[in-house]
Design a protein around this motif. Structure first.
Motif, mmCIF file in Angstrom:
data_model
loop_
_atom_site.group_PDB
_atom_site.id
_atom_site.type_symbol
_atom_site.label_atom_id
_atom_site.label_comp_id
_atom_site.label_asym_id
_atom_site.label_seq_id
_atom_site.Cartn_x
_atom_site.Cartn_y
_atom_site.Cartn_z
ATOM 1 N N ASP A 76 -7.421 -13.811 2.563
ATOM 2 C CA ASP A 76 -6.605 -14.851 1.941
ATOM 3 C C ASP A 76 -5.439 -14.278 1.138
ATOM 4 O OD1 ASP A 76 -5.908 -17.444 1.375
ATOM 5 O OD2 ASP A 76 -7.189 -17.583 -0.393
ATOM 6 N N ASN A 77 -5.154 -13.001 1.286
ATOM 7 C CA ASN A 77 -4.020 -12.414 0.570
ATOM 8 C C ASN A 77 -3.182 -11.582 1.534
ATOM 9 O OD1 ASN A 77 -6.103 -10.625 0.827
ATOM 10 N ND2 ASN A 77 -5.712 -9.553 -1.069
ATOM 11 N N VAL A 78 -1.901 -11.456 1.216
ATOM 12 C CA VAL A 78 -0.969 -10.684 2.038
ATOM 13 C C VAL A 78 -1.296 -9.202 1.892
ATOM 14 C CG1 VAL A 78 1.458 -10.072 2.358
ATOM 15 C CG2 VAL A 78 0.830 -12.426 1.805
ATOM 16 N N LEU A 79 -1.281 -8.488 3.007
ATOM 17 C CA LEU A 79 -1.510 -7.047 3.007
ATOM 18 C C LEU A 79 -0.171 -6.352 3.262
ATOM 19 C CD1 LEU A 79 -3.406 -4.562 3.091
ATOM 20 C CD2 LEU A 79 -3.580 -4.954 5.542
ATOM 21 N N THR A 80 0.256 -5.523 2.328
ATOM 22 C CA THR A 80 1.488 -4.755 2.478
ATOM 23 C C THR A 80 1.114 -3.316 2.795
ATOM 24 O OG1 THR A 80 2.585 -6.176 0.876
ATOM 25 C CG2 THR A 80 3.616 -4.065 1.319
ATOM 26 N N TYR A 81 1.797 -2.732 3.793
ATOM 27 C CA TYR A 81 1.497 -1.351 4.161
ATOM 28 C C TYR A 81 2.786 -0.541 4.221
ATOM 29 C CZ TYR A 81 2.863 -2.821 8.865
ATOM 30 O OH TYR A 81 3.553 -3.304 9.940
ATOM 31 N N SER A 82 2.628 0.779 4.055
ATOM 32 C CA SER A 82 3.792 1.668 4.042
ATOM 33 C C SER A 82 3.563 2.903 4.895
ATOM 34 C CB SER A 82 4.118 2.080 2.606
ATOM 35 O OG SER A 82 3.011 2.755 2.039
ATOM 36 N N GLY A 83 2.785 2.768 5.931
ATOM 37 C CA GLY A 83 2.536 3.867 6.856
ATOM 38 C C GLY A 83 1.256 3.625 7.631
ATOM 39 N N VAL A 84 1.195 4.216 8.826
ATOM 40 C CA VAL A 84 0.026 4.067 9.683
ATOM 41 C C VAL A 84 -0.295 5.432 10.281
ATOM 42 C CG1 VAL A 84 -0.964 2.853 11.672
ATOM 43 C CG2 VAL A 84 0.777 1.721 10.280
ATOM 44 N N ALA A 85 -1.577 5.766 10.360
ATOM 45 C CA ALA A 85 -2.041 7.000 10.999
ATOM 46 C C ALA A 85 -3.123 6.644 12.008
ATOM 47 C CB ALA A 85 -2.586 7.974 9.961
ATOM 48 N N LEU A 86 -3.105 7.318 13.172
ATOM 49 C CA LEU A 86 -4.069 7.048 14.243
ATOM 50 C C LEU A 86 -4.637 8.342 14.809
ATOM 51 C CD1 LEU A 86 -2.237 4.480 16.568
ATOM 52 C CD2 LEU A 86 -3.921 3.984 14.804
ATOM 53 N N ASP A 87 -5.897 8.283 15.232
ATOM 54 C CA ASP A 87 -6.536 9.325 16.040
ATOM 55 C C ASP A 87 -7.217 8.616 17.202
ATOM 56 O OD1 ASP A 87 -6.026 11.752 14.548
ATOM 57 O OD2 ASP A 87 -7.383 10.938 13.027
ATOM 58 N N GLY B 178 -1.253 10.454 15.792
ATOM 59 C CA GLY B 178 0.113 10.144 15.430
ATOM 60 C C GLY B 178 0.214 9.413 14.109
ATOM 61 N N VAL B 179 1.425 9.383 13.588
ATOM 62 C CA VAL B 179 1.716 8.713 12.330
ATOM 63 C C VAL B 179 3.068 8.022 12.431
ATOM 64 C CG1 VAL B 179 0.367 10.294 10.893
ATOM 65 C CG2 VAL B 179 2.746 10.809 11.371
ATOM 66 N N THR B 180 3.256 7.027 11.591
ATOM 67 C CA THR B 180 4.554 6.390 11.436
ATOM 68 C C THR B 180 4.701 5.957 9.990
ATOM 69 O OG1 THR B 180 6.038 4.644 12.198
ATOM 70 C CG2 THR B 180 3.711 4.095 12.115
ATOM 71 N N ASP B 181 5.924 6.002 9.499
ATOM 72 C CA ASP B 181 6.166 5.551 8.126
ATOM 73 C C ASP B 181 6.655 4.107 8.110
ATOM 74 O OD1 ASP B 181 8.713 5.873 9.079
ATOM 75 O OD2 ASP B 181 9.431 7.059 7.396
ATOM 76 N N GLU B 182 6.386 3.386 9.192
ATOM 77 C CA GLU B 182 6.771 1.978 9.275
ATOM 78 C C GLU B 182 6.172 1.205 8.101
ATOM 79 O OE1 GLU B 182 5.920 -1.827 12.178
ATOM 80 O OE2 GLU B 182 6.184 0.134 13.100
ATOM 81 N N ILE C 79 -12.226 5.572 21.409
ATOM 82 C CA ILE C 79 -12.410 5.218 20.005
ATOM 83 C C ILE C 79 -11.082 5.475 19.311
ATOM 84 C CG2 ILE C 79 -13.596 5.716 17.838
ATOM 85 C CD1 ILE C 79 -15.996 6.651 19.476
ATOM 86 N N LEU C 80 -10.593 4.479 18.606
ATOM 87 C CA LEU C 80 -9.354 4.581 17.857
ATOM 88 C C LEU C 80 -9.697 4.475 16.382
ATOM 89 C CD1 LEU C 80 -6.174 4.558 18.104
ATOM 90 C CD2 LEU C 80 -6.379 2.094 17.757
ATOM 91 N N ARG C 81 -9.358 5.519 15.618
ATOM 92 C CA ARG C 81 -9.581 5.528 14.180
ATOM 93 C C ARG C 81 -8.231 5.599 13.491
ATOM 94 N NH1 ARG C 81 -13.283 8.942 16.370
ATOM 95 N NH2 ARG C 81 -15.456 8.437 16.004
ATOM 96 N N GLY C 82 -8.106 4.934 12.355
ATOM 97 C CA GLY C 82 -6.830 5.015 11.661
ATOM 98 C C GLY C 82 -6.867 4.395 10.297
ATOM 99 N N LYS C 83 -5.676 4.351 9.707
ATOM 100 C CA LYS C 83 -5.545 3.713 8.401
ATOM 101 C C LYS C 83 -4.149 3.137 8.239
ATOM 102 C CE LYS C 83 -4.200 7.751 5.695
ATOM 103 N NZ LYS C 83 -4.501 8.570 4.541
ATOM 104 N N LEU C 84 -4.083 2.046 7.509
ATOM 105 C CA LEU C 84 -2.837 1.460 7.047
ATOM 106 C C LEU C 84 -2.732 1.826 5.582
ATOM 107 C CD1 LEU C 84 -2.983 -0.312 9.647
ATOM 108 C CD2 LEU C 84 -2.013 -2.125 8.263
ATOM 109 N N SER C 85 -1.720 2.584 5.241
ATOM 110 C CA SER C 85 -1.559 3.037 3.872
ATOM 111 C C SER C 85 -0.945 1.932 3.028
ATOM 112 C CB SER C 85 -0.666 4.276 3.833
ATOM 113 O OG SER C 85 -0.486 4.699 2.502
#
Length: 156
Positions: free
Chosen positions: A57-68, A79-83, A125-131
């Motif tokens: 119920d709240n907006v999620l703001t992110y400043s980068g993504v990393a994947l394996d 890979g990573v992106t600073d999107e 399997i895709l693992r990652g994080k939204l920073s």
């Protein structure tokens, strides 16, 4: 004795601050596409497109993504992106992350595929994080099977 009391009070304040953080449901991630990119040397590059669903119920703001990405139980790409962006409450967004595949990973996967009779149902399997800062970073895992086209057989 005062220092012990000060430490205990600080610890209690920290614990009460953590308990006031809102409960969040985990993000839902789906791989929606893989597109080739220009590589360098013996490197292979792809853009992995993922759909990120925010079931909260709240907006999620992110400043980068990393994947394996693992395929057939073996590390394949990362890979990573600073999107930067945001995902509205009860909403979704598609994020593209460039990933690199080493020549060694390509050889290892090619050998593994040659041991299989079909290219269908290859597990991934895709693992990652939204920073999103100290308290807003969200980790995720997605798994499934890739259905790649096999050799074309038939009469002419």
């Amino acid at each position: 004795m005062r220092s012990v009391h000060a430490v205990l009070i600080s610890l209690l304040l920290c614990l009460s601050a953590c308990s006031s953080l809102p409960n969040r449901d985990p993000l839902k991630i789906n791989v929606v596409g893989v597109e080739p990119l220009q590589g360098e040397g013996m490197e292979v590059r792809f853009a992995v497109r993922i759909r990120v669903q925010n079931p909260n119920d709240n907006v999620l703001t992110y400043s980068g993504v990393a994947l394996d990405l693992d395929i057939n139980g073996q590390p394949f790409a990362s890979g990573v992106t600073d999107e930067r962006g945001s995902i509205g409450r009860f909403s979704d967004v598609v994020v593209s992350v460039p990933v690199s595949v080493s020549a060694f990973s390509v050889i290892r996967q090619t050998y593994g595929i040659s041991q299989m009779k079909t290219l269908n149902n290859m597990p991934y399997i895709l693992r990652g994080k939204l920073s999103g800062g100290v308290f807003n970073t969200m980790r995720f895992v997605d798994s499934g099977t890739l259905n790649l086209p096999g050799p074309i057989t038939g009469s002419r």
